[in-house]
Design an enzyme around this catalytic site. Structure first.
Site, PDB file in Angstrom:
ATOM      1  N   GLY A  12      -8.177  40.306 -59.801  1.00 50.80           N
ATOM      2  CA  GLY A  12      -9.142  39.332 -59.314  1.00 50.80           C
ATOM      3  C   GLY A  12      -9.299  38.251 -60.364  1.00 50.80           C
ATOM      4  O   GLY A  12      -9.833  38.501 -61.442  1.00 50.80           O
ATOM      5  N   GLY A  15     -10.600  32.110 -62.427  1.00 50.38           N
ATOM      6  CA  GLY A  15     -10.392  30.789 -63.008  1.00 50.38           C
ATOM      7  C   GLY A  15     -10.971  30.706 -64.401  1.00 50.38           C
ATOM      8  O   GLY A  15     -10.994  29.645 -65.017  1.00 50.38           O
ATOM      9  N   MET A  38     -11.001  35.064 -55.448  1.00 51.51           N
ATOM     10  CA  MET A  38     -12.029  35.392 -54.452  1.00 51.51           C
ATOM     11  C   MET A  38     -12.994  34.229 -54.277  1.00 51.51           C
ATOM     12  O   MET A  38     -13.581  33.771 -55.254  1.00 51.51           O
ATOM     13  CB  MET A  38     -12.851  36.602 -54.920  1.00 51.51           C
ATOM     14  CG  MET A  38     -12.204  37.924 -54.754  1.00 51.51           C
ATOM     15  SD  MET A  38     -13.286  39.239 -55.417  1.00 51.51           S
ATOM     16  CE  MET A  38     -12.678  39.348 -57.096  1.00 51.51           C
ATOM     17  N   CYS A 103     -22.978  42.681 -56.267  1.00 54.10           N
ATOM     18  CA  CYS A 103     -21.703  41.999 -56.038  1.00 54.10           C
ATOM     19  C   CYS A 103     -20.534  42.877 -56.491  1.00 54.10           C
ATOM     20  O   CYS A 103     -19.519  42.985 -55.795  1.00 54.10           O
ATOM     21  CB  CYS A 103     -21.677  40.663 -56.777  1.00 54.10           C
ATOM     22  SG  CYS A 103     -20.120  39.766 -56.582  1.00 54.10           S
ATOM     23  N   GLY A 127     -11.755  40.625 -65.158  1.00 56.23           N
ATOM     24  CA  GLY A 127     -11.984  40.245 -66.546  1.00 56.23           C
ATOM     25  C   GLY A 127     -13.188  40.912 -67.165  1.00 56.23           C
ATOM     26  O   GLY A 127     -13.787  40.384 -68.098  1.00 56.23           O
ATOM     27  N   CYS A 200     -23.920  33.520 -59.650  1.00 51.82           N
ATOM     28  CA  CYS A 200     -22.785  32.726 -59.164  1.00 51.82           C
ATOM     29  C   CYS A 200     -23.168  31.751 -58.059  1.00 51.82           C
ATOM     30  O   CYS A 200     -22.673  30.633 -58.017  1.00 51.82           O
ATOM     31  CB  CYS A 200     -21.655  33.636 -58.710  1.00 51.82           C
ATOM     32  SG  CYS A 200     -22.102  34.772 -57.388  1.00 51.82           S
TER      33      CYS A 200
END
EC number: 2.8.1.13
Length: 375
Positions: A12, A15, A38, A103, A127, A200
């Site tokens: 996943g 960026g 995602m 999440c 990450g 987020c």
């Protein structure tokens, strides 16, 4: 010896630098790596810029640099139904939820894991700064990572054993500066990209303004514990236990100490405030929590355990005694020392040394068996 090239890991990729380096390390270790971006939220900011578009461009650049295929998947519907509606409902109850915990449980390690399995993944990775250890019985244990400052086990505390068995944490033995260094040395496009902060779906926007778009605010009185009106609040959902800033209250004849939120009365729509960091009403001796999740599986019997816990991210561990009730999957937790600003809706996460045992959601806090009026 296992040939890593036959093991597919779907990463996943957000960026950001952490997931970029995770993908790079797995590729260097010979795994069959696939990158997936995602999209969980329509995150066009106030200036009309969609940050997800920029992030996906970074994912594509990094995937090309590493030499891995990449996909994009939209989980906005799942996120709205399983995370955002939960977030709003908790605020309606006067609680302060932690959407990152939900999440991870519902999207990153459920929806995304399912999608990865459809891509024939053996494992997934992201990450996160966390680690795992497998015991002689094949049970996977969640462990703290090398970088204690970036430790994200708190946010992963609701994962199940089945989920944990499908995860690799490539950053387990690295510090954040080392991750940056690896990215710079490899010339990754995200090497110097700053970390994202905050929730987020709010991003850099004003939290109060954002929340008011979804929940109608009802202003009311700010009162002291003995009922004296000292001001007006903008809506109980905007305040959390222990909050100091944004109250708009000055010093009094009796004290120059700052004011703190010490409780909420939902029936009267009153925010309870008191002067002084050490207000007795901010200190709990025990709490009740529900929705308990243990990484190694749910015990069938009641358990009493001496361990440590965190009830907010990056907080130092505090000593506790945990009483687990198997019948209703709840815990009663007693603090070794009174704990400040225990907040309903937040996660309490348990540790035994370097191992993270699991977590639960705080419902109520008590001071010497008397329930604190936190909600």
């Amino acid at each position: 010896m296992v040939d890593n090239s036959e093991i597919r890991v779907v990463v996943g990729m957000s960026g950001g630098v952490d997931s970029s380096v995770s993908a790079l390390l797995l590729k260097q270790q010979g795994f069959d790596v696939v990158g997936v971006f995602m999209k969980n939220w329509d995150d066009t900011d106030d200036s009309g810029v969609c940050t997800a578009t920029e992030d996906y461009e970074d994912v594509k650049k990094v995937a090309d640099e590493i030499g891995i295929p990449y996909y994009s998947i939209n989980f906005e519907k799942d996120y709205w139904e399983r995370v955002f509606e939960y977030f709003l409902n908790e605020y309606k109850k006067g609680r302060t939820p932690n959407p990152d915990v939900m999440c991870n449980k519902e999207i990153k390690f459920k929806s995304f894991l399912d999608f990865a399995m459809d891509l024939d993944a053996d494992y997934i990775a992201m990450g996160h700064y966390a680690a795992t250890k497998v015991d002689e019985n094949g049970i996977v244990h969640m462990m703290r990572p090398k970088d204690g400052n970036k430790d994200q086990t708190y946010f992963l505390s609701q994962l199940s054993q089945d989920q944990l068995k499908k995860v690799i944490f490539p950053l387990a033995n690295l510090t954040k500066p080392q991750v940056r260094e690896i990215a710079i040395d490899a010339g990754l496009a995200t090497a110097k990209k700053k970390d994202s902060t905050g929730i987020c779906f709010i991003g850099e926007r004003n939290f109060k303004k954002f929340l008011s778009e979804f929940l109608p605010a009802q202003s009311g009185k700010m009162v002291t514990p003995d009922g004296k009106v000292v001001g007006e609040h903008a809506g109980l959902m905007y305040y959390t236990i222990g909050q100091r800033s944004g109250l708009g209250l000055g010093s009094t004849k009796e004290s120059t100490d700052p004011w703190f939120v010490v409780g909420k009365d939902l029936k009267k729509n009153e925010l309870i405030v008191e002067q002084g960091y050490d207000s007795k009403l901010l200190y709990a001796t025990s709490l009740d929590a529900s929705g308990v999740s243990f990484f190694t599986g749910q015990p069938e019997h009641d358990i009493d355990l001496k361990c440590t816990a965190k009830f907010r991210y990056r907080q130092p561990d505090v000593g506790v005694t945990m009483h687990y009730h198997a019948k209703d999957n709840t815990v009663h937790v007693e603090f070794d020392e009174p704990a400040r600003a225990v907040t309903p809706g937040q996660a309490i996460v348990f540790y035994n040394g370097e191992e993270c045992l699991g977590g639960a959601t705080i419902d109520r806090a008590y001071q010497n068996e008397k329930q604190l009026q936190l909600v």
